[in-house]
Design a protein around this motif. Structure first.
Motif, PDB file in Angstrom:
ATOM      1  N   CYS A   1       0.830  -1.207   0.000  1.00 23.10           N
ATOM      2  CA  CYS A   1       0.000   0.000   0.000  1.00 23.10           C
ATOM      3  C   CYS A   1       0.865   1.257   0.000  1.00 23.10           C
ATOM      4  N   GLN A   2       1.991   1.215   0.706  1.00 23.21           N
ATOM      5  CA  GLN A   2       2.886   2.373   0.757  1.00 23.21           C
ATOM      6  C   GLN A   2       3.485   2.699  -0.605  1.00 23.21           C
ATOM      7  N   LEU A   3       3.607   1.694  -1.462  1.00 29.30           N
ATOM      8  CA  LEU A   3       4.109   1.953  -2.815  1.00 29.30           C
ATOM      9  C   LEU A   3       3.211   2.918  -3.574  1.00 29.30           C
ATOM     10  N   PHE A   4       1.937   2.943  -3.212  1.00 31.15           N
ATOM     11  CA  PHE A   4       0.969   3.772  -3.929  1.00 31.15           C
ATOM     12  C   PHE A   4       0.493   4.935  -3.066  1.00 31.15           C
ATOM     13  N   ALA A   5       1.312   5.324  -2.084  1.00 33.43           N
ATOM     14  CA  ALA A   5       0.920   6.348  -1.120  1.00 33.43           C
ATOM     15  C   ALA A   5       0.576   7.665  -1.817  1.00 33.43           C
ATOM     16  N   GLY A   6      -0.443   8.320  -1.291  1.00 37.67           N
ATOM     17  CA  GLY A   6      -0.850   9.616  -1.822  1.00 37.67           C
ATOM     18  C   GLY A   6      -2.354   9.721  -1.907  1.00 37.67           C
ATOM     19  N   SER A   7      -2.900  10.840  -1.486  1.00 37.69           N
ATOM     20  CA  SER A   7      -4.350  11.002  -1.430  1.00 37.69           C
ATOM     21  C   SER A   7      -5.003  10.962  -2.811  1.00 37.69           C
ATOM     22  N   GLU A   8      -4.211  11.176  -3.861  1.00 36.60           N
ATOM     23  CA  GLU A   8      -4.767  11.127  -5.214  1.00 36.60           C
ATOM     24  C   GLU A   8      -4.878   9.697  -5.738  1.00 36.60           C
ATOM     25  N   ASN A   9      -4.331   8.742  -4.994  1.00 35.49           N
ATOM     26  CA  ASN A   9      -4.336   7.347  -5.435  1.00 35.49           C
ATOM     27  C   ASN A   9      -5.436   6.544  -4.738  1.00 35.49           C
TER      28      ASN A   9
ATOM     29  N   ILE B   1      -4.502   0.843   3.905  1.00 38.87           N
ATOM     30  CA  ILE B   1      -4.702   1.814   2.818  1.00 38.87           C
ATOM     31  C   ILE B   1      -4.687   3.235   3.369  1.00 38.87           C
ATOM     32  N   ARG B   2      -5.376   3.429   4.475  1.00 37.68           N
ATOM     33  CA  ARG B   2      -5.425   4.772   5.073  1.00 37.68           C
ATOM     34  C   ARG B   2      -4.069   5.190   5.632  1.00 37.68           C
ATOM     35  N   LEU B   3      -3.322   4.233   6.194  1.00 39.84           N
ATOM     36  CA  LEU B   3      -1.987   4.566   6.692  1.00 39.84           C
ATOM     37  C   LEU B   3      -1.087   5.046   5.561  1.00 39.84           C
ATOM     38  N   ALA B   4      -1.326   4.534   4.350  1.00 41.97           N
ATOM     39  CA  ALA B   4      -0.562   4.985   3.185  1.00 41.97           C
ATOM     40  C   ALA B   4      -1.131   6.274   2.606  1.00 41.97           C
ATOM     41  N   GLN B   5      -2.172   6.804   3.278  1.00 39.89           N
ATOM     42  CA  GLN B   5      -2.844   8.038   2.854  1.00 39.89           C
ATOM     43  C   GLN B   5      -3.405   7.933   1.439  1.00 39.89           C
ATOM     44  N   CYS B   6      -3.777   6.724   1.065  1.00 41.42           N
ATOM     45  CA  CYS B   6      -4.498   6.511  -0.180  1.00 41.42           C
ATOM     46  C   CYS B   6      -6.002   6.580   0.089  1.00 41.42           C
ATOM     47  N   THR B   7      -6.775   6.661  -0.969  1.00 41.72           N
ATOM     48  CA  THR B   7      -8.225   6.657  -0.844  1.00 41.72           C
ATOM     49  C   THR B   7      -8.735   5.229  -0.904  1.00 41.72           C
TER      50      THR B   7
ATOM     51  N   LEU C   1      -4.305   0.054  -7.327  1.00 39.94           N
ATOM     52  CA  LEU C   1      -4.126  -1.303  -6.827  1.00 39.94           C
ATOM     53  C   LEU C   1      -5.490  -1.879  -6.479  1.00 39.94           C
ATOM     54  N   VAL C   2      -5.640  -3.192  -6.709  1.00 44.75           N
ATOM     55  CA  VAL C   2      -6.839  -3.919  -6.287  1.00 44.75           C
ATOM     56  C   VAL C   2      -6.399  -5.069  -5.387  1.00 44.75           C
ATOM     57  N   ILE C   3      -7.020  -5.170  -4.217  1.00 44.23           N
ATOM     58  CA  ILE C   3      -6.726  -6.257  -3.279  1.00 44.23           C
ATOM     59  C   ILE C   3      -7.851  -7.292  -3.342  1.00 44.23           C
ATOM     60  N   ILE C   4      -7.463  -8.556  -3.402  1.00 41.71           N
ATOM     61  CA  ILE C   4      -8.411  -9.673  -3.380  1.00 41.71           C
ATOM     62  C   ILE C   4      -7.966 -10.635  -2.296  1.00 41.71           C
ATOM     63  N   CYS C   5      -8.903 -11.090  -1.483  1.00 37.53           N
ATOM     64  CA  CYS C   5      -8.610 -12.073  -0.444  1.00 37.53           C
ATOM     65  C   CYS C   5      -9.167 -13.420  -0.904  1.00 37.53           C
ATOM     66  N   ASN C   6      -8.283 -14.372  -1.168  1.00 39.26           N
ATOM     67  CA  ASN C   6      -8.725 -15.643  -1.751  1.00 39.26           C
ATOM     68  C   ASN C   6      -7.925 -16.809  -1.188  1.00 39.26           C
ATOM     69  N   PRO C   7      -8.553 -17.694  -0.392  1.00 38.24           N
ATOM     70  CA  PRO C   7      -9.949 -17.651   0.052  1.00 38.24           C
ATOM     71  C   PRO C   7     -10.201 -16.436   0.950  1.00 38.24           C
ATOM     72  N   ASN C   8     -11.466 -16.053   0.997  1.00 39.34           N
ATOM     73  CA  ASN C   8     -11.808 -14.837   1.725  1.00 39.34           C
ATOM     74  C   ASN C   8     -11.869 -15.079   3.234  1.00 39.34           C
ATOM     75  N   ASN C   9     -11.403 -14.109   3.976  1.00 39.67           N
ATOM     76  CA  ASN C   9     -11.496 -14.107   5.435  1.00 39.67           C
ATOM     77  C   ASN C   9     -12.387 -12.928   5.841  1.00 39.67           C
ATOM     78  N   PRO C  10     -13.473 -13.151   6.584  1.00 36.29           N
ATOM     79  CA  PRO C  10     -13.732 -14.288   7.474  1.00 36.29           C
ATOM     80  C   PRO C  10     -14.716 -15.331   6.952  1.00 36.29           C
ATOM     81  N   THR C  11     -15.058 -15.296   5.665  1.00 34.94           N
ATOM     82  CA  THR C  11     -16.132 -16.185   5.210  1.00 34.94           C
ATOM     83  C   THR C  11     -15.641 -17.532   4.687  1.00 34.94           C
ATOM     84  N   GLY C  12     -14.394 -17.601   4.208  1.00 37.48           N
ATOM     85  CA  GLY C  12     -13.792 -18.879   3.837  1.00 37.48           C
ATOM     86  C   GLY C  12     -13.998 -19.338   2.421  1.00 37.48           C
ATOM     87  N   ASN C  13     -14.787 -18.607   1.632  1.00 42.78           N
ATOM     88  CA  ASN C  13     -15.091 -19.083   0.278  1.00 42.78           C
ATOM     89  C   ASN C  13     -13.987 -18.732  -0.713  1.00 42.78           C
TER      90      ASN C  13
END
Length: 356
Positions: free
Chosen positions: A90-98, A114-120, A148-160
């Motif tokens: 997330c820090q790689l893409f830091a900036g409020s415009e990102n 994401i917020r710690l990196a000051q991204c939206t 950047l797009v984050i995907i959780c696979n399998p998803n937590n907390p649902t497991g699918n």
């Protein structure tokens, strides 16, 4: 004290700390590392040089990991748990415009990093059954133009789990970096996206030693991506992010992954048993590809009552009964066979007493 104005708005990560006899709330492995591996590590510690700094580039472990996936060490980096690597990305893409897109409901710390990196942060919703809606996500990416797009696979907390061919459709229709968090993938019967790394340069894969490899106490994770991405990531990772001892233990583990096959299979077998029992008791379960099961009942009141019953029995679970988005459900880590039997007996008694 003058601090960043947005820090006060961030939620703190919370974990259950009450004294439980059966701990099924943190998705840790039900088993310690295999005994034969414990002996190897014990010998390693006896001769370890504690007075020197660790290798700054973690080359041995990166090379061992790379060999498993037919990559080079320049396409691998390790970190102090996979969570620290998410924060680094997330820090790689830091900036409020990102913008960074993340799934909801999913791992609660994504938005924080994401917020710690000051991204939206831009949440994209999962379906009613907590699945990825790939066509909708493609449209969301086209609309938002995220960095950047984050995907959780399998998803937590649902497991699918989203299958590789579904995720490939996303990769084929987008060019922005896609970070796939595969913290629980070892329990999915080989549905990892690692084989797709050579075909899609925007693909980034995150893995951990904490779950299937029973090293939650060590805090060790790794990330896979093209060498240009890893080179950029290295610029923001602090010096010596992982202790030398953890690197050495991680290397021992990765060289002996075959020793984990039996206990991973036991967890999968137990997961199926617990899932079937919960359905027989009248609960709805989400098909899990992880070492936990997410389930819910007819009402929030029913699930809160069950959560209270489990807590009174000193059984730790992850309680989402106050969360309507998660259908007021409960996440139950798969324990040892004996622990699972005890928990199921208690849940069965609860359902009988409640007339369900």
């Amino acid at each position: 004290m003058k601090i960043r104005k947005d820090i006060d708005l961030l939620p703190s990560y919370s974990a259950n700390e009450f004294q439980a006899d059966i701990i099924l709330d943190a998705n840790e492995s039900a088993f310690n590392i295999p005994l034969s591996l414990q002996n190897i590590i014990a010998d390693l510690i006896k001769n370890y040089t504690f007075n020197r700094y660790p290798p700054i580039n973690a080359f041995n472990l990166r090379t061992t990991i790379a060999k498993r996936y037919n990559l080079t060490a320049n396409e691998v980096q390790v970190g102090n748990g996979s969570s620290s690597l998410i924060a680094n990305v997330c820090q790689l893409f830091a900036g409020s415009e990102n913008k960074i897109l993340y799934p909801a409901p999913s791992f609660s710390m994504y938005e924080t990093y994401i917020r710690l990196a000051q991204c939206t942060p831009v949440a994209y919703p999962l379906t009613e059954n907590f699945d990825l809606d790939i066509p909708a996500l493609i449209k969301k990416i086209e609309l938002e133009q995220p960095n950047l797009v984050i995907i959780c696979n399998p998803n937590n907390p649902t497991g699918n789990l989203s299958k590789p061919e579904q995720l490939e459709l996303l990769l084929q229709n987008t060019s922005c970096p896609i970070l796939i968090d595969e913290a629980y993938i070892e329990f999915s019967c080989n549905k990892s996206m690692t084989a797709y790394l050579e075909h899609y340069p925007q693909l980034i894969i995150l893995r951990t030693f904490s779950k299937a490899y029973a090293l939650a106490n060590l805090r060790l994770g790794y990330i896979l991506g093209n060498s240009n991405f890893i080179e950029l990531l290295n610029k923001i990772i602090l010096p010596y992010p992982v202790s030398g001892l953890n690197l050495a233990i991680g290397n021992c583990v990765f060289e002996n992954l075959i020793l984990y096959q039996a206990q991973i299979q036991t967890i999968i077998t137990e997961r199926n048993r617990v899932n079937e029992a919960l359905q027989q008791f009248g609960f709805t379960t989400i098909k899990s590809a992880t070492n936990f099961i997410f389930f819910y009942g007819a009402s929030a009141q029913q699930m809160q009552s069950l959560a209270t019953t489990l807590a009174q029995a000193k059984i730790a679970i992850r309680n989402f009964t106050n969360n309507a988005t998660l259908k007021h459900g409960i996440r139950l880590t798969i324990g040892t066979p004996n622990e699972n039997t005890q928990v199921l007996q208690l849940i069965k008694q609860y359902t009988v007493q409640e007339g369900r």
